[in-house]
Design a protein around this motif. Structure first.
Motif, PDB file in Angstrom:
ATOM      1  N   SER A  28       0.986  -1.322  -0.060  1.00  0.00           N
ATOM      2  CA  SER A  28       0.392  -0.145  -0.275  1.00  0.00           C
ATOM      3  C   SER A  28       1.129   1.168  -0.120  1.00  0.00           C
ATOM      4  CB  SER A  28      -1.025   0.234   0.811  1.00  0.00           C
ATOM      5  OG  SER A  28       0.144   0.061   2.567  1.00  0.00           O
ATOM      6  N   ALA A  29       0.642   2.589   0.354  1.00  0.00           N
ATOM      7  CA  ALA A  29       0.817   3.632   0.071  1.00  0.00           C
ATOM      8  C   ALA A  29       2.190   3.887  -0.978  1.00  0.00           C
ATOM      9  CB  ALA A  29       1.068   4.075   1.665  1.00  0.00           C
ATOM     10  N   GLU A  30       3.215   4.668  -0.760  1.00  0.00           N
ATOM     11  CA  GLU A  30       3.489   4.900  -1.708  1.00  0.00           C
ATOM     12  C   GLU A  30       4.617   3.198  -2.620  1.00  0.00           C
ATOM     13  OE1 GLU A  30       6.961   6.481   2.045  1.00  0.00           O
ATOM     14  OE2 GLU A  30       6.284   8.071   0.091  1.00  0.00           O
ATOM     15  N   GLU A  31       4.982   2.441  -1.474  1.00  0.00           N
ATOM     16  CA  GLU A  31       5.166   1.593  -1.726  1.00  0.00           C
ATOM     17  C   GLU A  31       3.984   0.567  -3.728  1.00  0.00           C
ATOM     18  OE1 GLU A  31       6.967  -1.597   1.301  1.00  0.00           O
ATOM     19  OE2 GLU A  31       5.196  -0.669   1.731  1.00  0.00           O
ATOM     20  N   THR A  32       2.878   0.828  -3.122  1.00  0.00           N
ATOM     21  CA  THR A  32       2.800   0.448  -4.377  1.00  0.00           C
ATOM     22  C   THR A  32       3.637   1.266  -6.528  1.00  0.00           C
ATOM     23  OG1 THR A  32       0.482   0.551  -3.518  1.00  0.00           O
ATOM     24  CG2 THR A  32       0.381   0.971  -6.149  1.00  0.00           C
ATOM     25  N   ASN A  33       3.597   3.001  -6.005  1.00  0.00           N
ATOM     26  CA  ASN A  33       4.085   3.291  -7.368  1.00  0.00           C
ATOM     27  C   ASN A  33       6.433   2.909  -6.960  1.00  0.00           C
ATOM     28  OD1 ASN A  33       1.535   4.425  -7.578  1.00  0.00           O
ATOM     29  ND2 ASN A  33       2.359   6.371  -5.848  1.00  0.00           N
ATOM     30  N   ILE A  34       6.587   2.569  -5.805  1.00  0.00           N
ATOM     31  CA  ILE A  34       7.798   2.692  -6.041  1.00  0.00           C
ATOM     32  C   ILE A  34       8.408   1.560  -6.198  1.00  0.00           C
ATOM     33  CG2 ILE A  34      10.027   3.831  -4.692  1.00  0.00           C
ATOM     34  CD1 ILE A  34       8.838   5.647  -3.837  1.00  0.00           C
ATOM     35  N   GLY A  35       7.747   0.953  -5.364  1.00  0.00           N
ATOM     36  CA  GLY A  35       8.178  -0.961  -5.384  1.00  0.00           C
ATOM     37  C   GLY A  35       7.857  -1.056  -3.407  1.00  0.00           C
ATOM     38  N   PRO A  36       8.330  -2.485  -3.183  1.00  0.00           N
ATOM     39  CA  PRO A  36       7.928  -2.865  -1.163  1.00  0.00           C
ATOM     40  C   PRO A  36       9.792  -2.207  -1.156  1.00  0.00           C
ATOM     41  CG  PRO A  36       8.162  -4.290  -2.556  1.00  0.00           C
ATOM     42  CD  PRO A  36       7.978  -3.211  -3.907  1.00  0.00           C
ATOM     43  N   ARG A  37       9.727  -2.070  -0.013  1.00  0.00           N
ATOM     44  CA  ARG A  37      10.449  -1.142   0.512  1.00  0.00           C
ATOM     45  C   ARG A  37      11.477  -3.321   1.639  1.00  0.00           C
ATOM     46  NH1 ARG A  37      11.002   4.052   2.366  1.00  0.00           N
ATOM     47  NH2 ARG A  37      12.545   3.023   3.832  1.00  0.00           N
ATOM     48  N   LYS A  38      12.608  -2.541   1.533  1.00  0.00           N
ATOM     49  CA  LYS A  38      13.173  -3.533   2.209  1.00  0.00           C
ATOM     50  C   LYS A  38      13.455  -4.025   3.845  1.00  0.00           C
ATOM     51  CE  LYS A  38      16.986  -0.395   3.192  1.00  0.00           C
ATOM     52  NZ  LYS A  38      16.150   0.786   3.569  1.00  0.00           N
ATOM     53  N   GLU A  39      12.554  -3.522   4.210  1.00  0.00           N
ATOM     54  CA  GLU A  39      12.397  -3.612   5.503  1.00  0.00           C
ATOM     55  C   GLU A  39      11.661  -4.972   5.525  1.00  0.00           C
ATOM     56  OE1 GLU A  39      14.160   0.318   5.236  1.00  0.00           O
ATOM     57  OE2 GLU A  39      13.012  -0.816   4.155  1.00  0.00           O
ATOM     58  N   ILE A  84      17.859   2.924  -8.935  1.00  0.00           N
ATOM     59  CA  ILE A  84      18.210   2.290  -7.096  1.00  0.00           C
ATOM     60  C   ILE A  84      17.510   3.877  -6.253  1.00  0.00           C
ATOM     61  CG2 ILE A  84      19.539   1.629  -5.374  1.00  0.00           C
ATOM     62  CD1 ILE A  84      21.817   1.810  -8.655  1.00  0.00           C
ATOM     63  N   PRO A  85      15.752   3.409  -5.864  1.00  0.00           N
ATOM     64  CA  PRO A  85      15.480   4.118  -5.718  1.00  0.00           C
ATOM     65  C   PRO A  85      16.189   4.357  -4.217  1.00  0.00           C
ATOM     66  CG  PRO A  85      13.951   2.810  -6.801  1.00  0.00           C
ATOM     67  CD  PRO A  85      15.457   2.278  -7.062  1.00  0.00           C
ATOM     68  N   LEU A  86      15.569   5.542  -3.598  1.00  0.00           N
ATOM     69  CA  LEU A  86      16.292   6.363  -1.937  1.00  0.00           C
ATOM     70  C   LEU A  86      15.528   6.813  -1.696  1.00  0.00           C
ATOM     71  CD1 LEU A  86      19.479   7.807  -3.491  1.00  0.00           C
ATOM     72  CD2 LEU A  86      19.099   5.442  -2.776  1.00  0.00           C
ATOM     73  N   ASP A  87      14.941   6.494  -0.170  1.00  0.00           N
ATOM     74  CA  ASP A  87      13.802   7.352  -0.014  1.00  0.00           C
ATOM     75  C   ASP A  87      13.931   9.066   0.338  1.00  0.00           C
ATOM     76  OD1 ASP A  87      12.470   8.330   2.714  1.00  0.00           O
ATOM     77  OD2 ASP A  87      12.780   6.424   3.977  1.00  0.00           O
ATOM     78  N   PRO A  88      13.041   9.386  -0.288  1.00  0.00           N
ATOM     79  CA  PRO A  88      13.071  10.810   0.124  1.00  0.00           C
ATOM     80  C   PRO A  88      13.318  11.341   1.574  1.00  0.00           C
ATOM     81  CG  PRO A  88      10.560  10.325  -0.826  1.00  0.00           C
ATOM     82  CD  PRO A  88      11.169   8.940  -0.412  1.00  0.00           C
ATOM     83  N   LYS A  89      12.798  10.742   2.680  1.00  0.00           N
ATOM     84  CA  LYS A  89      12.881  11.300   3.729  1.00  0.00           C
ATOM     85  C   LYS A  89      14.479  11.237   4.690  1.00  0.00           C
ATOM     86  CE  LYS A  89       8.204   9.853   5.012  1.00  0.00           C
ATOM     87  NZ  LYS A  89       7.572   8.578   5.213  1.00  0.00           N
ATOM     88  N   ASP A  90      14.793  10.365   4.079  1.00  0.00           N
ATOM     89  CA  ASP A  90      16.311  10.246   4.434  1.00  0.00           C
ATOM     90  C   ASP A  90      17.924   9.469   3.768  1.00  0.00           C
ATOM     91  OD1 ASP A  90      16.136   7.053   4.177  1.00  0.00           O
ATOM     92  OD2 ASP A  90      15.959   7.033   6.819  1.00  0.00           O
ATOM     93  N   GLY A  91      17.015   9.420   2.093  1.00  0.00           N
ATOM     94  CA  GLY A  91      18.033   9.085   1.499  1.00  0.00           C
ATOM     95  C   GLY A  91      18.545   7.394   1.047  1.00  0.00           C
ATOM     96  N   SER A  92      18.262   6.990   2.320  1.00  0.00           N
ATOM     97  CA  SER A  92      18.606   5.334   2.670  1.00  0.00           C
ATOM     98  C   SER A  92      17.997   4.757   0.755  1.00  0.00           C
ATOM     99  CB  SER A  92      17.732   4.647   3.610  1.00  0.00           C
ATOM    100  OG  SER A  92      16.429   5.224   4.049  1.00  0.00           O
ATOM    101  N   LEU A  93      18.330   3.364   0.909  1.00  0.00           N
ATOM    102  CA  LEU A  93      17.916   2.796  -0.672  1.00  0.00           C
ATOM    103  C   LEU A  93      16.765   2.194   0.078  1.00  0.00           C
ATOM    104  CD1 LEU A  93      20.953   0.383  -0.322  1.00  0.00           C
ATOM    105  CD2 LEU A  93      20.207   1.872  -2.059  1.00  0.00           C
ATOM    106  N   TRP A  94      16.202   2.124  -1.103  1.00  0.00           N
ATOM    107  CA  TRP A  94      14.573   1.707  -0.811  1.00  0.00           C
ATOM    108  C   TRP A  94      14.217   0.091  -0.973  1.00  0.00           C
ATOM    109  CZ3 TRP A  94      10.073   5.035   0.051  1.00  0.00           C
ATOM    110  CH2 TRP A  94       9.346   4.088  -0.149  1.00  0.00           C
ATOM    111  N   GLY A  95      14.345  -0.578  -1.667  1.00  0.00           N
ATOM    112  CA  GLY A  95      15.059  -1.685  -1.471  1.00  0.00           C
ATOM    113  C   GLY A  95      14.622  -2.452  -2.828  1.00  0.00           C
ATOM    114  N   ILE A  96      14.399  -2.141  -4.493  1.00  0.00           N
ATOM    115  CA  ILE A  96      14.258  -2.780  -4.994  1.00  0.00           C
ATOM    116  C   ILE A  96      15.970  -1.466  -5.663  1.00  0.00           C
ATOM    117  CG2 ILE A  96      12.454  -2.334  -4.956  1.00  0.00           C
ATOM    118  CD1 ILE A  96      11.730  -0.722  -7.174  1.00  0.00           C
ATOM    119  N   VAL A  97      16.281  -2.663  -7.075  1.00  0.00           N
ATOM    120  CA  VAL A  97      16.615  -2.533  -7.818  1.00  0.00           C
ATOM    121  C   VAL A  97      15.890  -1.986  -9.278  1.00  0.00           C
ATOM    122  CG1 VAL A  97      19.099  -1.936  -6.873  1.00  0.00           C
ATOM    123  CG2 VAL A  97      18.540  -4.211  -8.083  1.00  0.00           C
TER     124      VAL A  97
END
Length: 172
Positions: A28-39, A84-97
């Motif tokens: 859900s939310a932004e993961e639907t558009n960007i992809g799932p998070r690594k967490e 290689i998407p990064l989290d816009p809040k802290d610049g960390s790796l989002w979870g996908i390539v």
């Protein structure tokens, strides 16, 4: 996530866990558009790499251990056509390539016995659905492909265990 967790629990000795079939719409939310998070995968397997290809083969969903194994950081140069998407809040790796950035992660390798078992399983499944023939493609530009369905069926034929008609073709 339950299926991934179950597989890891049932196969505790694998060095890397691979899978296929994730779809961003599962989230859900932004993961639907960007992809799932690594967490999500980090909670399941914090120490061993997990790499899951999406249904269409457009991106690889990975946990932090996989990013570490392949030395992919927020500073990694991304190949043209990749992301290689990064989290816009802290610049960390989002979870996908995504796209051409998938080339930063080697494909899963299978030994001949694993390929044989997979070919037998696939053939039995297709025959149970009533399929008796299919076309197996060889990727373009390959002279000696690392793995194609055609080569798997060829090994079944050599053992006298091929029960389908297979047409080989080069993918254009």
């Amino acid at each position: 996530l339950r299926l991934i967790e179950e597989h890891i629990r049932n196969c505790p000795d694998q060095e890397i866990y691979y899978g296929r079939g994730v779809n961003s719409s599962f989230f859900s939310a932004e993961e639907t558009n960007i992809g799932p998070r690594k967490e999500h995968l980090d909670r399941i397997s914090p120490e061993r790499p997990v790499i899951i290809a999406d249904f269409g083969g457009n991106y690889l969903w990975m946990n932090s251990a996989a990013f570490r194994k392949y030395d992919i950081t927020m500073d990694t140069a991304c190949p043209p056509g990749g992301e290689i998407p990064l989290d816009p809040k802290d610049g960390s790796l989002w979870g996908i390539v995504r796209g051409e950035a998938r080339a930063l992660v080697p494909y899963q390798n299978f030994n001949p016995e694993q390929l044989y078992k997979a070919g037998r399983w696939f053939q039995d499944k297709m025959l149970s659905y009533g399929y008796t023939s299919l076309t197996a493609l060889r990727p373009p530009g390959t002279v000696e492909p690392r793995m194609t369905m055609f080569s798997i069926f060829q090994s079944l034929e050599e053992k006298g265990e091929l029960h389908m008609r297979i047409h080989g073709a080069r993918d254009m």
